[in-house]
Design an enzyme around this catalytic site. Structure first.
Site, PDB file in Angstrom:
ATOM      1  N   HIS A 110      37.150  51.112  37.968  1.00 30.35           N
ATOM      2  CA  HIS A 110      37.599  50.302  39.602  1.00 30.35           C
ATOM      3  C   HIS A 110      37.857  50.468  40.464  1.00 30.35           C
ATOM      4  O   HIS A 110      38.332  49.934  41.730  1.00 30.35           O
ATOM      5  CB  HIS A 110      36.554  47.978  39.217  1.00 30.35           C
ATOM      6  CG  HIS A 110      35.644  47.932  38.374  1.00 30.35           C
ATOM      7  ND1 HIS A 110      34.506  47.269  39.467  1.00 30.35           N
ATOM      8  CD2 HIS A 110      35.305  48.218  37.286  1.00 30.35           C
ATOM      9  CE1 HIS A 110      33.233  47.011  38.201  1.00 30.35           C
ATOM     10  NE2 HIS A 110      34.193  47.423  37.359  1.00 30.35           N
TER      11      HIS A 110
ATOM     12  N   ASP B 167      35.601  44.334  45.468  1.00 31.26           N
ATOM     13  CA  ASP B 167      35.103  44.716  43.979  1.00 31.26           C
ATOM     14  C   ASP B 167      33.768  43.686  44.126  1.00 31.26           C
ATOM     15  O   ASP B 167      33.967  42.744  44.076  1.00 31.26           O
ATOM     16  CB  ASP B 167      36.301  45.342  43.333  1.00 31.26           C
ATOM     17  CG  ASP B 167      34.727  45.669  42.074  1.00 31.26           C
ATOM     18  OD1 ASP B 167      35.346  47.023  41.688  1.00 31.26           O
ATOM     19  OD2 ASP B 167      35.401  44.879  41.015  1.00 31.26           O
TER      20      ASP B 167
END
Length: 309
Positions: free
Chosen positions: A21, A115
Site C-alpha cells: 500500500h 488509501d
C-alpha cells in the site's frame, strides 16, 4: 489555471501500512510532484516493517508530515492478528485527529488522497471538513467491485460472489480467506470500507468494460480516460448514456501527447461539480438494479436465451 497556480495549495496523501500500500502511493506522490503538484505525505512512525522505514527515509523530509495516532490497545484483538491489519485499525481510529493537523499545514490542503484501507473513517471526516477526497485503490477493478458489494452479501462468504447480476463473478476459491470469517478484523474493515464507497461521488476509469458496467450498476458517474484496446469504443457509451463524460481530446497509448496537469484539474473539478450528471448516473444504477431482478429485462433475456439452448 497556470502551472504556478498548482503550487498555491497542496494535495495531502494518506497511506496506510504495508509495502503493498505504501509503495504505490509513494509512486503516485512522485508522479504528482513531477507534474508540478505540491504534495505532502502523512506518515505514521515507527513503521511496521524495516522496508517501509527505508522507503520513507529515502524521501525528502520536507514532504513528510508525522501523524501521531490516538491511543490504541492491540491486546483487544486476537493474538494471531496481523500487525499490518492492526496498524490499519489504529490509523482508522485516529481519523478524528486529522482536521486539527490539517489546520497547521501551509500552504493549505486543497484535497486528500487516502488509501482504501482507511476510507471508512477518513472519508466522513473529509466530507465534514468540505475537503475533496479521492480514494486510492491499489488492487484491480474486480477487487474494488468485491469491496463495494461486501456490505450487501451474506457473511461469512461461503460461495461464489456474483456482482451486478452476474456480470462479474468472484469464485469462492478466490475470496480472501479472512472474508470467510465474519469475526476477522480484516472482514470488519473490508465491509466498512465498502460501505464508505457509497460516499464516493465520481469514478475516474480507463474505460475497461468491467469498470464501465460496474459504475453503471452502482449508479456512479464516470470520468472516462481510455488507455488502449477497445477502451475508446467503450468510452463513447459513457456520455451517450448519461453515465459520465469523456474528454475525447485526451491522449491515449497510441499518442505521444501528454495531458497537462492543469487540464486534468479543470476537468475533474467540472466533473465533480456536475450534479445533473450524478442524477442521471443514479437513474442508470436504479434501472440496472431493476433489470436484474426477477421479471426485469435482464432476467427476461436470460429466460429467452435458455429456451433457445
Amino acid at each position: 489555471m497556470s502551472s504556478g497556480d498548482t503550487k498555491l495549495s497542496q494535495v495531502l496523501l494518506i497511506p496506510s501500512s504495508g509495502m503493498g500500500h505504501l509503495n504505490p502511493i509513494v509512486r503516485l506522490a512522485k508522479a504528482l510532484s513531477d507534474r508540478g503538484i505540491s504534495i505532502s505525505l502523512l506518515t505514521v512512525r515507527p513503521t511496521i516493517t524495516a522496508a517501509e522505514s527505508s522507503l520513507l527515509s529515502s524521501l525528502p523530509s520536507s514532504l513528510l508530515i508525522d501523524f501521531p495516532l490516538a491511543p490504541f490497545d492491540p491486546s483487544l484483538f486476537p493474538e494471531s492478528s496481523d500487525p499490518v491489519t492492526l496498524r490499519w485499525e489504529a490509523i482508522r481510529r485516529s481519523a478524528h485527529l486529522l482536521p486539527s493537523l490539517i489546520s497547521t499545514i501551509s500552504p493549505p490542503v486543497s484535497s486528500l488522497i487516502i488509501d482504501i484501507t482507511i476510507a471508512s473513517t477518513f472519508l466522513p471526516v473529509a466530507v465534514a471538513a468540505n475537503i475533496p477526497c479521492f480514494v486510492y485503490f491499489v488492487s484491480f477493478a474486480s477487487m474494488l467491485a468485491l469491496c463495494s458489494v461486501s456490505p450487501f452479501v451474506p457473511h461469512p462468504i461461503s460461495t461464489d460472489v456474483k456482482i451486478a447480476g452476474g456480470v462479474l463473478k468472484i469464485p469462492y476459491s478466490s475470496v480472501p480467506p479472512p472474508l470467510r470469517d465474519p469475526n476477522h478484523l480484516f472482514t470488519t474493515q473490508f465491509i466498512e470500507n465498502g460501505r464508505a464507497l457509497t460516499l464516493v461521488a465520481g469514478f475516474l476509469s480507463h474505460s475497461g468494460s468491467n469498470s464501465v458496467m460496474e459504475a453503471a450498476a452502482a449508479g456512479l458517474k464516470m470520468l472516462a480516460w481510455p488507455r488502449g484496446g477497445d477502451h475508446r469504443v467503450i468510452a463513447a457509451s459513457v456520455p451517450r448514456n448519461g453515465l459520465g463524460i469523456w474528454p475525447e481530446n485526451w491522449a491515449w497509448e497510441a499518442e505521444e501527447r501528454v495531458v497537462a496537469a492543469e487540464e486534468i484539474a479543470v476537468k475533474v473539478r467540472e466533473f465533480m461539480a456536475d450534479e445533473k450528471l450524478a442524477e442521471t448516473a443514479a437513474k442508470l444504477g436504479a434501472a440496472a438494479t431493476a433489470a436484474v431482478q426477477e421479471g426485469g429485462t435482464s432476467d427476461q433475456s436470460w429466460r429467452y436465451l435458455i429456451t433457445k439452448l
